[in-house]
Design an enzyme around this catalytic site. Sequence first.
Site, PDB file in Angstrom:
ATOM      1  N   LYS A 133      11.196   7.798  14.124  1.00 42.33           N
ATOM      2  CA  LYS A 133      11.764   8.257  12.862  1.00 42.33           C
ATOM      3  C   LYS A 133      13.099   8.968  13.084  1.00 42.33           C
ATOM      4  O   LYS A 133      14.010   8.866  12.267  1.00 42.33           O
ATOM      5  CB  LYS A 133      10.766   9.157  12.131  1.00 42.33           C
ATOM      6  CG  LYS A 133       9.545   8.393  11.618  1.00 42.33           C
ATOM      7  CD  LYS A 133       9.955   7.252  10.714  1.00 42.33           C
ATOM      8  CE  LYS A 133       8.808   6.445  10.193  1.00 42.33           C
ATOM      9  NZ  LYS A 133       9.219   5.353   9.283  1.00 42.33           N
ATOM     10  N   TYR A 147       5.915   7.865  17.324  1.00 40.85           N
ATOM     11  CA  TYR A 147       6.261   7.586  15.930  1.00 40.85           C
ATOM     12  C   TYR A 147       7.343   8.548  15.440  1.00 40.85           C
ATOM     13  O   TYR A 147       8.319   8.132  14.789  1.00 40.85           O
ATOM     14  CB  TYR A 147       5.006   7.709  15.073  1.00 40.85           C
ATOM     15  CG  TYR A 147       5.215   7.498  13.596  1.00 40.85           C
ATOM     16  CD1 TYR A 147       5.345   6.215  13.062  1.00 40.85           C
ATOM     17  CD2 TYR A 147       5.253   8.584  12.717  1.00 40.85           C
ATOM     18  CE1 TYR A 147       5.508   6.021  11.703  1.00 40.85           C
ATOM     19  CE2 TYR A 147       5.422   8.395  11.352  1.00 40.85           C
ATOM     20  CZ  TYR A 147       5.542   7.116  10.847  1.00 40.85           C
ATOM     21  OH  TYR A 147       5.711   6.923   9.500  1.00 40.85           O
ATOM     22  N   SER A 196       0.831  -1.201   0.000  1.00 38.38           N
ATOM     23  CA  SER A 196       0.000   0.000   0.000  1.00 38.38           C
ATOM     24  C   SER A 196       0.866   1.252   0.000  1.00 38.38           C
ATOM     25  O   SER A 196       2.057   1.205   0.313  1.00 38.38           O
ATOM     26  CB  SER A 196      -0.928   0.022   1.224  1.00 38.38           C
ATOM     27  OG  SER A 196      -0.172   0.094   2.417  1.00 38.38           O
ATOM     28  N   ILE A 256       3.158   4.435  -0.313  1.00 40.74           N
ATOM     29  CA  ILE A 256       4.464   4.675  -0.922  1.00 40.74           C
ATOM     30  C   ILE A 256       5.161   3.363  -1.273  1.00 40.74           C
ATOM     31  O   ILE A 256       5.813   3.257  -2.317  1.00 40.74           O
ATOM     32  CB  ILE A 256       5.334   5.531   0.017  1.00 40.74           C
ATOM     33  CG1 ILE A 256       4.777   6.964   0.096  1.00 40.74           C
ATOM     34  CG2 ILE A 256       6.791   5.571  -0.446  1.00 40.74           C
ATOM     35  CD1 ILE A 256       5.489   7.843   1.093  1.00 40.74           C
TER      36      ILE A 256
END
Length: 302
Positions: free
Chosen positions: A206, A202, A50, A52
């Site tokens: 990253k 999150y 799904s 990118i």
Amino acid sequence: MSLYRNSAWFLKGVTEFTKNAFLSSSKRFVEKDLEVSVAGRSFMITGANSGIGRATAMAIAKKGGTVHMVCRNRDKAEEARAEIVRESGNKEIYVHILDLSETKKVWEFAEAFKRKYKSLNVLINNAGCIMGQREENTEGLEKSFASNVLGVYILTKSLIALLEKSVEPRVVTVSSGGMLVQKLRIGNLQSDRGRYDGAMVYAQHKRQQVVMTEQLAKTVANAMPEFHSSMRESLRTPEQGADTSVWLAVSEAAATMPSGHFYQDRKMVSAHLPLAWTRSSPLEEQEFMSSLEDLAKTQQAH
């Protein structure tokens, strides 16, 4: 080996996420960079069913590459594979089922892959996980950390030996501009202290990916719902979001770029905002990598 961090750069301005920003940047793109055949080269893409990941898999399949789709859900993965084969005409598309949050299984998968396949040219760490509330996996690790950070570390480190057998091996880790609001924090990797904010956890993961990629490069010389809702009409398409990942993965131009850096719209950019407080010390970064290595060893089969 080249390792790259790719992202739509966040808080240099929300406009960096938009279609208009991509269209503006694309005016300077050298189109022949992507006018290449990658037939005979193999690419592993996590989260390839799904968004990118799917757009990246489609673009590489159309250029003749062998694509290994690493996905959690078999039905969705097989549906995506069928579409990619149908549209690209490329049948060298393979589905592998793996939940990156189950870190012991990540080790097992990587070791089995190395036994079965003789080469891997490019690993694209695309899959990401954002949790609404704190959950633990079967090993007692916070689930999004296990998926976004430790699983990525284990998969990358385990496959480096296979990647290094290939000509111009590359590792692309798809990060997020959200990391620009986060400084590396190593004292609460499991997010078990304080209030659990899934979006900020999150973003921290990253940032950890960015540091991890820098450090690994040295050693080898679901999106936020409220934001997405408010920005739906202006956010980039999956194909636009995938553009730099594909460029890093297949172009000769990217092969000449420095390893371990942060790339947006086919150019190297800073991983920090100007005068940012988000920079970490070499000691902090080494402590983080040591923590990852120690955690990874506890998940490795003996």
